[in-house]
Design an enzyme around this catalytic site. Structure first.
Site, PDB file in Angstrom:
ATOM      1  N   ARG A 157       0.728  -1.390   0.066  1.00 49.32           N
ATOM      2  CA  ARG A 157       0.026  -0.178   0.086  1.00 49.32           C
ATOM      3  C   ARG A 157       0.807   1.350   0.319  1.00 49.32           C
ATOM      4  O   ARG A 157       0.339   2.452   0.379  1.00 49.32           O
ATOM      5  CB  ARG A 157      -0.969   0.156   1.461  1.00 49.32           C
ATOM      6  CG  ARG A 157      -2.392  -0.768   0.987  1.00 49.32           C
ATOM      7  CD  ARG A 157      -2.680  -0.582  -0.088  1.00 49.32           C
ATOM      8  NE  ARG A 157      -3.951  -1.611   0.270  1.00 49.32           N
ATOM      9  CZ  ARG A 157      -4.609  -2.034   0.828  1.00 49.32           C
ATOM     10  NH1 ARG A 157      -5.817  -0.956   1.244  1.00 49.32           N
ATOM     11  NH2 ARG A 157      -5.864  -2.866   1.081  1.00 49.32           N
TER      12      ARG A 157
ATOM     13  N   ARG B  39      -3.841   5.938   0.599  1.00 48.76           N
ATOM     14  CA  ARG B  39      -4.940   7.362   0.649  1.00 48.76           C
ATOM     15  C   ARG B  39      -3.494   7.789   2.150  1.00 48.76           C
ATOM     16  O   ARG B  39      -3.378   8.940   1.953  1.00 48.76           O
ATOM     17  CB  ARG B  39      -5.826   6.661   1.575  1.00 48.76           C
ATOM     18  CG  ARG B  39      -7.024   6.143   0.764  1.00 48.76           C
ATOM     19  CD  ARG B  39      -7.524   5.885   1.889  1.00 48.76           C
ATOM     20  NE  ARG B  39      -7.892   4.425   1.894  1.00 48.76           N
ATOM     21  CZ  ARG B  39      -8.226   3.053   3.028  1.00 48.76           C
ATOM     22  NH1 ARG B  39      -9.628   3.629   2.930  1.00 48.76           N
ATOM     23  NH2 ARG B  39      -7.727   2.086   3.030  1.00 48.76           N
TER      24      ARG B  39
ATOM     25  N   ARG C  47      -7.437  10.588  -7.248  1.00 47.77           N
ATOM     26  CA  ARG C  47      -8.738   9.996  -7.085  1.00 47.77           C
ATOM     27  C   ARG C  47     -10.241  10.247  -6.745  1.00 47.77           C
ATOM     28  O   ARG C  47     -11.082   9.851  -7.093  1.00 47.77           O
ATOM     29  CB  ARG C  47      -8.534   8.916  -5.854  1.00 47.77           C
ATOM     30  CG  ARG C  47      -7.714   7.200  -6.485  1.00 47.77           C
ATOM     31  CD  ARG C  47      -8.328   6.461  -7.126  1.00 47.77           C
ATOM     32  NE  ARG C  47     -10.437   6.208  -6.593  1.00 47.77           N
ATOM     33  CZ  ARG C  47     -10.270   5.710  -5.856  1.00 47.77           C
ATOM     34  NH1 ARG C  47      -9.384   5.168  -4.848  1.00 47.77           N
ATOM     35  NH2 ARG C  47     -11.676   6.007  -4.697  1.00 47.77           N
TER      36      ARG C  47
ATOM     37  N   ASP D  93      -6.780  -4.021  -7.540  1.00 48.85           N
ATOM     38  CA  ASP D  93      -7.452  -4.249  -6.077  1.00 48.85           C
ATOM     39  C   ASP D  93      -7.334  -6.148  -6.456  1.00 48.85           C
ATOM     40  O   ASP D  93      -7.656  -5.954  -8.037  1.00 48.85           O
ATOM     41  CB  ASP D  93      -8.416  -3.957  -5.570  1.00 48.85           C
ATOM     42  CG  ASP D  93      -8.615  -4.340  -4.539  1.00 48.85           C
ATOM     43  OD1 ASP D  93      -8.062  -3.869  -3.555  1.00 48.85           O
ATOM     44  OD2 ASP D  93      -9.575  -5.042  -4.103  1.00 48.85           O
TER      45      ASP D  93
ATOM     46  N   TYR E 221     -13.941 -12.852   1.050  1.00 44.68           N
ATOM     47  CA  TYR E 221     -15.084 -12.130   0.319  1.00 44.68           C
ATOM     48  C   TYR E 221     -16.267 -12.280  -0.211  1.00 44.68           C
ATOM     49  O   TYR E 221     -17.848 -12.152  -0.423  1.00 44.68           O
ATOM     50  CB  TYR E 221     -14.584 -11.477  -0.530  1.00 44.68           C
ATOM     51  CG  TYR E 221     -13.716  -9.752   0.069  1.00 44.68           C
ATOM     52  CD1 TYR E 221     -13.859  -9.541   1.255  1.00 44.68           C
ATOM     53  CD2 TYR E 221     -12.157 -10.766   0.538  1.00 44.68           C
ATOM     54  CE1 TYR E 221     -13.215  -8.331   1.691  1.00 44.68           C
ATOM     55  CE2 TYR E 221     -11.368  -8.936   1.114  1.00 44.68           C
ATOM     56  CZ  TYR E 221     -12.104  -8.974   1.905  1.00 44.68           C
ATOM     57  OH  TYR E 221     -10.625  -7.603   2.605  1.00 44.68           O
TER      58      TYR E 221
END
Ligand code: CP3
Length: 350
Positions: free
Chosen positions: A28, A32, A41, A77, A152
């Protein structure tokens, strides 16, 4: 002096060859924690940004401009190949991946078709744009591992303990293996697309596999992760295998066939080296939360990771999991240079 990516410290460490200093990258590292990421983004949904080659390339390269990290990781992702193969899934801000219709019965399997290279044209397009700018630092491709993807799909979204997933694993082994087999096929295709386009290493993220016991890993997970690593062997690129909370299964993860095993912060690297055994490099494992502590603490802990990493046959410095969004980018820049200096023969990279 220009170095061919093949001879870069990152790839050399993955191959357990001597290195001038311990190579560094961060899971990562794009994302962010970077203001330039948040600007690019703004207003674009996460999974849409992962289908736009210019955006994938720009976000992948952003940390490369800021940090002296030794490798780039493709901006994508683990849900991208599932969506490309027709699964109804979205990534909701602050929540994570959310699946329209959870997979719980054998009839639901019909919704999981194989992934074709033509489903993800934006991946080779983006990789070409990235390689044109990346220079001598290698690009890492990645995919989600079957257990983590299954979690998921079965839970329908993020979950704390993956209870429904383990219940299905215990209660319906036939459906379990059919599901993980299909997910392994999708993962293999997605990784092969990235390597064919020029990714110089791949990482398989089995982030949530720490939820299973060693015996269950062996029975229910290992056959599928082994098949993925075997399918990628001929590609000739280092294969990294990472999960969180995997202290009990590190030896089995090594057995699955990766060249490099990632460890989270719970297992000291010298102990991780014992658990994975000979013939493997290690990746990790500074606690991402440590980066929110004062610099002196970070320095002491990072130096400890570098020292313990010397007991492994090869060591790639990383965090024990992804960079937290509130991390100060200046701290990551300083940490990268610290690791290079602490581990380097001359005290300086390059
Ligand atoms: O820099 C890099 O490491 C490459 C980018 C990357 C992303 N996702 C981008 C992303 C990577 C390697 C991933 C993998 C991924 N995605 C994993 C495995 C790694 C891990 O962290 O364990 C998992 C479990 C996912 C699923 C996922 N996607 C989660 C849990 C989240 C966070 C949800 C949230 O908002 O807290 C995402 C979204 C996501 N993937 C973001 C990024 C940059 C944040 C979304 C945004 O920026 O709006």
């Amino acid at each position: 002096m220009a170095v061919h990516p093949r001879d870069s410290p990152f790839l050399r460490a993955c191959r357990r060859e001597p290195v001038p200093y311990t190579p560094v990258w961060f899971m990562r590292q794009a994302g962010r924690s970077l203001p330039e990421y948040r600007r690019v983004r703004a207003g674009v949904p996460m999974l849409e940004s992962c289908t736009r080659p210019d955006m994938i390339a720009e976000i992948t390269l952003q940390p490369m401009r800021r940090y002296h990290v030794d490798a780039a990781i493709l901006f994508s992702d683990i849900m991208v190949p599932l969506r490309a193969a027709g699964v109804g899934v979205d990534i909701k801000p602050g929540i994570g991946p959310v699946v329209d219709d959870p997979v719980r019965t054998s009839a639901d399997l019909a919704r999981l078709r194989p992934l074709d290279a033509g489903d993800v044209p934006y991946i080779p397009q983006a990789v070409r744009m990235i390689l044109a700018e990346l220079g001598d630092r290698p690009l890492i491709g990645f995919a989600g591992a079957p257990f983590t993807l299954a979690s998921y799909l079965i839970e329908g979204g993020p979950s704390r303990n993956h209870d429904t997933t383990r219940a299905l694993m215990y209660g319906d082994p036939g459906l379990w293996h059919a599901l993980l087999g299909r997910l392994a096929d999708i993962t293999i295709s997605f990784l092969q697309v990235q390597v064919a386009a020029g990714a110089a290493a791949i990482q398989l993220f089995d982030s949530w596999v720490g939820a299973v016991s060693a015996e269950d890993y062996r029975q229910a997970v290992l056959p599928h992760t082994s098949r993925i690593f075997a399918a990628l062997a001929a590609a000739g690129v280092p294969r990294i295998h990472f999960g969180v909370g995997t202290g009990e299964v590190l030896g089995l993860m090594a057995e699955a066939g990766a060249d490099v095993v990632g460890a989270d912060w719970r297992v000291p690297l010298d102990e991780a080296a014992r658990r994975v055994g000979p013939g493997k490099a290690l990746q990790g494992n500074l606690d991402p939360a440590a980066l929110l502590a004062p610099w002196e603490v970070i320095k002491e802990r990072a130096t400890d990771v570098v020292e313990r990493g010397r007991t492994a046959e090869g060591h790639v410095f990383n965090l024990g999991h992804g960079v937290l969004p509130e991390t100060d980018p200046a701290v990551l820049a300083r940490l990268t240079d610290l690791v290079h200096a602490e581990s380097g023969l001359s005290g300086r990279p390059g």
